[in-house]
Write an enzyme that holds these catalytic residues in place. Structure first.
Site, PDB file in Angstrom:
ATOM      1  N   ALA A  47      -0.520   0.144  -3.648  1.00 56.02           N
ATOM      2  CA  ALA A  47      -0.201  -1.288  -3.693  1.00 56.02           C
ATOM      3  C   ALA A  47      -0.213  -1.996  -2.324  1.00 56.02           C
ATOM      4  O   ALA A  47      -0.906  -3.013  -2.161  1.00 56.02           O
ATOM      5  CB  ALA A  47       1.123  -1.490  -4.416  1.00 56.02           C
ATOM      6  N   GLN A 204      -4.425  11.492  -7.334  1.00 58.93           N
ATOM      7  CA  GLN A 204      -3.931  11.009  -6.034  1.00 58.93           C
ATOM      8  C   GLN A 204      -2.853  11.932  -5.472  1.00 58.93           C
ATOM      9  O   GLN A 204      -2.718  12.071  -4.259  1.00 58.93           O
ATOM     10  CB  GLN A 204      -3.363   9.592  -6.170  1.00 58.93           C
ATOM     11  N   ASP A 245       3.956  -0.475  -8.126  1.00 49.91           N
ATOM     12  CA  ASP A 245       2.893  -1.494  -8.065  1.00 49.91           C
ATOM     13  C   ASP A 245       3.410  -2.877  -8.388  1.00 49.91           C
ATOM     14  O   ASP A 245       2.829  -3.875  -7.980  1.00 49.91           O
ATOM     15  CB  ASP A 245       1.744  -1.122  -8.990  1.00 49.91           C
ATOM     16  N   ASN A 255       4.270   1.748 -12.121  1.00 48.16           N
ATOM     17  CA  ASN A 255       3.736   2.681 -11.121  1.00 48.16           C
ATOM     18  C   ASN A 255       2.733   3.588 -11.833  1.00 48.16           C
ATOM     19  O   ASN A 255       2.539   3.488 -13.052  1.00 48.16           O
ATOM     20  CB  ASN A 255       4.880   3.489 -10.479  1.00 48.16           C
ATOM     21  N   LYS A 256       2.099   4.445 -11.073  1.00 49.77           N
ATOM     22  CA  LYS A 256       1.038   5.308 -11.607  1.00 49.77           C
ATOM     23  C   LYS A 256       1.439   5.963 -12.922  1.00 49.77           C
ATOM     24  O   LYS A 256       2.558   6.460 -13.067  1.00 49.77           O
ATOM     25  CB  LYS A 256       0.718   6.369 -10.537  1.00 49.77           C
TER      26      LYS A 256
HETATM   27  O1  MRU Z   1      -4.226   3.444  -8.811  1.00 47.99           O
HETATM   28  P1  MRU Z   1      -3.595   3.597  -7.459  1.00 47.99           P
HETATM   29  O2  MRU Z   1      -3.959   4.864  -6.760  1.00 47.99           O
HETATM   30  O3  MRU Z   1      -3.795   2.364  -6.592  1.00 47.99           O
HETATM   31  O4  MRU Z   1      -2.038   3.675  -7.796  1.00 47.99           O
HETATM   32  C1  MRU Z   1      -1.143   3.841  -6.741  1.00 47.99           C
HETATM   33  C2  MRU Z   1       0.258   3.977  -7.188  1.00 47.99           C
HETATM   34  O5  MRU Z   1       0.574   3.935  -8.355  1.00 47.99           O
HETATM   35  C3  MRU Z   1       1.284   4.066  -6.111  1.00 47.99           C
HETATM   36  O6  MRU Z   1       2.363   4.853  -6.508  1.00 47.99           O
HETATM   37  C4  MRU Z   1       1.781   2.636  -5.820  1.00 47.99           C
HETATM   38  O7  MRU Z   1       0.696   1.778  -5.586  1.00 47.99           O
HETATM   39  C5  MRU Z   1       2.679   2.609  -4.661  1.00 47.99           C
HETATM   40  S1  MRU Z   1       1.839   2.885  -3.133  1.00 47.99           S
HETATM   41  C6  MRU Z   1       3.056   2.786  -1.984  1.00 47.99           C
END
Ligand code: MRU
Length: 354
Positions: A47, A204, A245, A255-256
């Site tokens: 994010a 990730q 996010d 979040n993810k």
């Molecule tokens: O799809 P992504 O890799 O952008 O998702 C990222 C996440 O869900 C992270 O946990 C979130 O963005 C926080 S990053 C500090």
């Protein structure tokens, strides 16, 4: 430190995260369409990094403007709309475009385009540098909260922490949000081990968080997403900390995908579950999590594993990129301003006002 993105002399440079950890490929572009594509394909992701990248993408777009002054408002409107259409869930993206729109609105009537563009570029750099500073403050507040919550346990032993997805330098410009907390807690001798869940389908956790932890020499092991409940049942996880996010006014947190399942399991086993995120991730305009637009991604991300077909091309798929964890499952939300515990409607409103 890992250089996830930078912007110098009109060129946006990013580490293409799709190839990590096997290949460190840095890409340079002056073309805003290419930068939009980098956000869409998760070459840049996380994010806060999406927010900073969106800011620089708008700057690439205005640098490429060749029309007259009268034509600029329409051009700028379309540019911002194209950038905003790249990914829907991380509110940091919209935070960045809102900041740049504010500079445009305050200065377009009075400034030359050259002077306006210089001010907007300065604002884009500020968005980036603010996120770097935020990470340090979030980490400090997170460590203080963990020291408080685990004061008794820490008298006799160190802690094991679960995290999901990637919230480190690759996601945040600075040391990280959740991973920033973990890094500082490790430096201060609070952590024995980190557990990273793989974060299917784009891995990730397995590819990026593991890479960052290995880089720092922090002991860790990776698990499949579905293992966390079993490992909690064995008493091997003391707490979980993840990023966000978008956080709504009541503390519900997108979040993810997979975060919610970890949080439900954590509650079942009496394990504190924390969110670490900058204030730019709080969307106070949304009352609750059901209002958050959740990105659905291409079915092939699930039907294939990095290019290798693992299901038939016709397998019907539902591929949500994020889920929403209710605020009621969250022990604390750690921001750069303060770490708040419970009663999120009141505390998040205060944080966003100040
Ligand atoms: O799809 P992504 O890799 O952008 O998702 C990222 C996440 O869900 C992270 O946990 C979130 O963005 C926080 S990053 C500090």
């Amino acid at each position: 430190m890992i250089d996830a993105i930078s912007f110098k002399n009109g060129t946006f440079r990013y580490l293409d995260q799709r190839f990590l950890p096997l290949q460190e490929l840095h890409v340079e572009t002056r073309d805003h369409q290419e930068a939009i594509e980098a956000i869409k394909t998760l070459a840049v992701r996380g994010a806060p990094l999406i927010g900073a990248s969106a800011g620089y993408t708008v700057i690439l777009g205005i640098n490429g403007f060749t029309g007259t002054r009268e034509e600029f408002p329409a051009y700028f409107g379309k540019l911002v709309a194209d950038v905003e259409a790249s990914r829907p869930t991380a509110v940091n993206l919209f935070f960045a475009t809102r900041k740049l729109k504010a500079v445009y609105e305050a200065n377009f009537a009075s400034d030359s385009l050259e002077s306006l563009f210089a001010k907007m570029t300065e604002e884009a750099h500020k968005i980036y540098h603010d996120e770097v500073d935020n990470c340090d403050r979030i980490s400090r507040h997170g460590v203080e909260l963990i020291k408080r919550d685990f004061a008794d346990v820490l008298k006799t032993r160190k802690l094991t922490v679960l995290t999901h997805c990637n919230t480190g330098t690759l996601a945040c410009c600075g040391t990280g949000t959740a991973l920033g907390v973990i890094r500082l807690a490790w430096q201060e001798g609070l952590i024995e081990k980190v557990i990273t869940s793989e974060s299917r389908p784009l891995l990730q956790g397995l590819r990026l968080t593991a890479w960052e932890l290995e880089h720092d020499g922090i002991p860790f092991f990776s698990i499949s997403d579905s293992s966390s409940a079993f490992i909690m049942q064995q008493g091997k996880i003391d707490f979980a900390v993840v990023g966000a996010d978008r956080i709504t006014a009541n503390g519900d947190t997108a979040n993810k995908i997979g975060t919610y399942a970890h949080a439900v399991s954590a509650r079942h086993h009496g394990i504190p579950f924390y969110i670490a995120a900058p204030v730019s991730t709080i969307d106070i305009t949304m009352a609750e999590g059901s209002m958050i637009p959740i990105e659905e991604r291409n079915a092939d991300e699930l039907r294939t594993i990095f290019g290798t077909q693992v299901a038939t091309p016709t397998t019907p798929v539902l591929n949500y990129a994020f889920d929403v964890t209710p605020g009621t499952l969250i022990r604390g939300i750690i921001t750069e301003k303060e770490a708040v515990v419970g009663n999120y409607n009141e505390s998040l409103a205060r944080i966003c006002k100040g």
